[in-house]
Design a protein around this motif. Structure first.
Motif, PDB file in Angstrom:
ATOM      1  N   ARG A  34      57.046  69.483  53.781  1.00  0.00           N
ATOM      2  CA  ARG A  34      58.271  69.098  54.408  1.00  0.00           C
ATOM      3  C   ARG A  34      58.413  70.189  55.590  1.00  0.00           C
ATOM      4  NH1 ARG A  34      61.526  68.037  57.142  1.00  0.00           N
ATOM      5  NH2 ARG A  34      63.546  67.156  56.780  1.00  0.00           N
ATOM      6  N   LEU A  35      58.107  71.201  55.308  1.00  0.00           N
ATOM      7  CA  LEU A  35      58.803  72.311  56.385  1.00  0.00           C
ATOM      8  C   LEU A  35      58.078  72.133  57.558  1.00  0.00           C
ATOM      9  CD1 LEU A  35      58.943  75.456  54.029  1.00  0.00           C
ATOM     10  CD2 LEU A  35      60.691  73.945  54.820  1.00  0.00           C
ATOM     11  N   PHE A  36      57.021  71.419  57.540  1.00  0.00           N
ATOM     12  CA  PHE A  36      56.170  71.474  58.908  1.00  0.00           C
ATOM     13  C   PHE A  36      56.171  69.909  59.548  1.00  0.00           C
ATOM     14  CE2 PHE A  36      54.921  75.090  56.888  1.00  0.00           C
ATOM     15  CZ  PHE A  36      54.684  76.081  57.944  1.00  0.00           C
ATOM     16  N   ASN A  37      57.019  69.133  59.134  1.00  0.00           N
ATOM     17  CA  ASN A  37      57.153  67.719  59.645  1.00  0.00           C
ATOM     18  C   ASN A  37      57.674  67.685  61.168  1.00  0.00           C
ATOM     19  OD1 ASN A  37      56.562  66.810  57.131  1.00  0.00           O
ATOM     20  ND2 ASN A  37      58.735  65.862  56.728  1.00  0.00           N
ATOM     21  N   TRP A  38      58.350  68.807  61.380  1.00  0.00           N
ATOM     22  CA  TRP A  38      58.830  68.986  62.908  1.00  0.00           C
ATOM     23  C   TRP A  38      57.632  69.065  63.886  1.00  0.00           C
ATOM     24  CZ3 TRP A  38      57.529  72.979  66.270  1.00  0.00           C
ATOM     25  CH2 TRP A  38      56.994  74.214  65.589  1.00  0.00           C
ATOM     26  N   LEU A  39      56.270  69.194  63.341  1.00  0.00           N
ATOM     27  CA  LEU A  39      55.246  69.543  64.131  1.00  0.00           C
ATOM     28  C   LEU A  39      54.830  67.995  64.703  1.00  0.00           C
ATOM     29  CD1 LEU A  39      52.935  72.322  62.334  1.00  0.00           C
ATOM     30  CD2 LEU A  39      54.138  72.353  64.694  1.00  0.00           C
ATOM     31  N   ASP A  40      55.137  67.200  64.080  1.00  0.00           N
ATOM     32  CA  ASP A  40      55.016  65.463  64.431  1.00  0.00           C
ATOM     33  C   ASP A  40      55.254  65.428  65.989  1.00  0.00           C
ATOM     34  OD1 ASP A  40      54.015  65.011  61.886  1.00  0.00           O
ATOM     35  OD2 ASP A  40      55.860  63.817  61.438  1.00  0.00           O
ATOM     36  N   GLY A  41      56.593  66.410  66.185  1.00  0.00           N
ATOM     37  CA  GLY A  41      57.040  66.088  67.670  1.00  0.00           C
ATOM     38  C   GLY A  41      56.332  67.094  68.668  1.00  0.00           C
ATOM     39  N   ARG A  42      55.104  67.838  68.604  1.00  0.00           N
ATOM     40  CA  ARG A  42      54.456  68.767  69.165  1.00  0.00           C
ATOM     41  C   ARG A  42      54.027  68.382  70.346  1.00  0.00           C
ATOM     42  NH1 ARG A  42      51.027  68.225  64.714  1.00  0.00           N
ATOM     43  NH2 ARG A  42      48.824  67.594  65.221  1.00  0.00           N
ATOM     44  N   LYS A  43      53.771  67.030  70.274  1.00  0.00           N
ATOM     45  CA  LYS A  43      53.138  66.442  71.845  1.00  0.00           C
ATOM     46  C   LYS A  43      54.194  65.848  72.621  1.00  0.00           C
ATOM     47  CE  LYS A  43      48.665  65.566  69.649  1.00  0.00           C
ATOM     48  NZ  LYS A  43      47.770  64.420  69.365  1.00  0.00           N
ATOM     49  N   SER A  44      55.505  65.953  72.196  1.00  0.00           N
ATOM     50  CA  SER A  44      56.474  65.367  72.985  1.00  0.00           C
ATOM     51  C   SER A  44      56.813  66.584  74.206  1.00  0.00           C
ATOM     52  CB  SER A  44      57.942  65.022  71.945  1.00  0.00           C
ATOM     53  OG  SER A  44      58.420  66.323  71.810  1.00  0.00           O
ATOM     54  N   GLY A  45      57.712  65.880  75.054  1.00  0.00           N
ATOM     55  CA  GLY A  45      58.307  66.686  75.983  1.00  0.00           C
ATOM     56  C   GLY A  45      59.776  67.387  75.441  1.00  0.00           C
ATOM     57  N   GLY A  46      59.986  67.146  74.390  1.00  0.00           N
ATOM     58  CA  GLY A  46      61.435  67.680  73.641  1.00  0.00           C
ATOM     59  C   GLY A  46      61.231  69.184  73.312  1.00  0.00           C
ATOM     60  N   SER A  48      60.769  70.559  70.307  1.00  0.00           N
ATOM     61  CA  SER A  48      59.609  70.698  69.245  1.00  0.00           C
ATOM     62  C   SER A  48      58.359  71.034  70.093  1.00  0.00           C
ATOM     63  CB  SER A  48      59.508  69.763  68.235  1.00  0.00           C
ATOM     64  OG  SER A  48      60.645  69.863  67.231  1.00  0.00           O
ATOM     65  N   GLY A  49      58.060  69.998  70.943  1.00  0.00           N
ATOM     66  CA  GLY A  49      56.992  70.236  71.794  1.00  0.00           C
ATOM     67  C   GLY A  49      57.018  71.597  72.611  1.00  0.00           C
ATOM     68  N   GLN A  50      58.079  71.953  73.163  1.00  0.00           N
ATOM     69  CA  GLN A  50      58.275  73.130  73.953  1.00  0.00           C
ATOM     70  C   GLN A  50      57.896  74.305  73.005  1.00  0.00           C
ATOM     71  OE1 GLN A  50      62.316  73.726  75.704  1.00  0.00           O
ATOM     72  NE2 GLN A  50      61.723  76.171  75.638  1.00  0.00           N
ATOM     73  N   VAL A  51      58.594  74.501  71.868  1.00  0.00           N
ATOM     74  CA  VAL A  51      58.181  75.564  71.030  1.00  0.00           C
ATOM     75  C   VAL A  51      56.949  75.753  70.735  1.00  0.00           C
ATOM     76  CG1 VAL A  51      58.737  76.480  68.523  1.00  0.00           C
ATOM     77  CG2 VAL A  51      60.774  75.705  69.984  1.00  0.00           C
ATOM     78  N   TYR A  52      56.147  74.412  70.181  1.00  0.00           N
ATOM     79  CA  TYR A  52      54.891  74.411  69.820  1.00  0.00           C
ATOM     80  C   TYR A  52      53.850  74.933  70.878  1.00  0.00           C
ATOM     81  CZ  TYR A  52      50.320  72.818  68.187  1.00  0.00           C
ATOM     82  OH  TYR A  52      48.979  72.634  67.684  1.00  0.00           O
ATOM     83  N   ARG A  53      54.189  74.570  72.112  1.00  0.00           N
ATOM     84  CA  ARG A  53      53.495  74.903  73.485  1.00  0.00           C
ATOM     85  C   ARG A  53      53.486  76.513  73.644  1.00  0.00           C
ATOM     86  NH1 ARG A  53      54.967  69.712  74.766  1.00  0.00           N
ATOM     87  NH2 ARG A  53      56.586  70.570  75.999  1.00  0.00           N
ATOM     88  N   GLU A  54      54.739  77.194  73.375  1.00  0.00           N
ATOM     89  CA  GLU A  54      54.678  78.538  73.574  1.00  0.00           C
ATOM     90  C   GLU A  54      54.021  79.300  72.536  1.00  0.00           C
ATOM     91  OE1 GLU A  54      59.694  78.345  74.924  1.00  0.00           O
ATOM     92  OE2 GLU A  54      58.945  79.188  72.680  1.00  0.00           O
TER      93      GLU A  54
END
Length: 197
Positions: A34-46, A48-54
């Protein structure tokens, strides 16, 4: 300034980074995924996507031995070939009598590990992962920043991140807050002892 050493961690509101019974085959414990559901937004421009791309901008990874082992020894690679320094009490053979694979090296001294990590990272940040490694590097005064992905869930049990830090409190300055429905991304600067806010 030398490369910042930065903790990156997804954490429940009650301080857990894995659910109970984390082990091979169930690396995040029961309900820890459950702690990694936010990764579903990793391809977004929002946010979560910004943090993932960093994260791939990391120049070196410091990992705890247990985390390294649960992650399948990362098959010797992490973030496209950056060095992995594994903090362990076991010396050059890690905890299983084997040499580290690929880009990984075992290191026993925390301050030496931090020095090696900063040198290897160049001008990129160093990523610290694993509760034990985080606590050791934080106690040694070597973590510069914390990137916490705070998840609105109470796991109630499991592996806590900030247990057993020692007697001294640690002051933090919030430098970034990015919020979406299922996660708040918080970046803190660790204030050095005696340093004013």
């Amino acid at each position: 300034m030398s490369s910042p050493i930065r903790l990156y961690m997804s954490m429940s509101l009650d301080g857990y980074i894995a659910g109970p019974d984390d082990r091979p085959g169930q690396q995040l414990g029961r309900a820890g995924g459950r702690l990694f559901n936010w990764l579903d937004g990793r391809k977004s421009g929002g946010p979560s996507g910004q943090v993932y791309r960093e994260a791939p901008a990391t120049g070196t990874v410091i990992s705890g031995w247990r985390t390294f082992k649960l992650a399948g020894r990362r098959q010797g690679d992490h973030h496209d070939g950056v060095p992995i320094l594994v903090l362990t009490h076991y010396g050059d053979e890690g905890g299983d009598g084997d040499v580290p694979p690929g880009h990984a090296r075992f290191v026993t001294d925390v301050e030496d590990c931090a020095r090696q990590a900063r040198a290897a990272a160049g001008d990129r940040p160093v990523m610290v992962q694993g509760a034990g490694a985080v606590r050791a590097v934080l106690r040694a005064g070597q973590i510069d920043e914390m990137e916490i992905h705070l998840i609105p869930v109470l796991l109630a049990d499991g592996r806590r991140l900030f247990d057993h830090l020692g007697p001294d409190h640690i002051e933090l300055d919030l430098v970034r807050r990015l919020e979406v429905r299922d996660v708040t991304h918080l970046r803190y600067r660790v204030r050095r002892p005696g340093e004013a806010a």
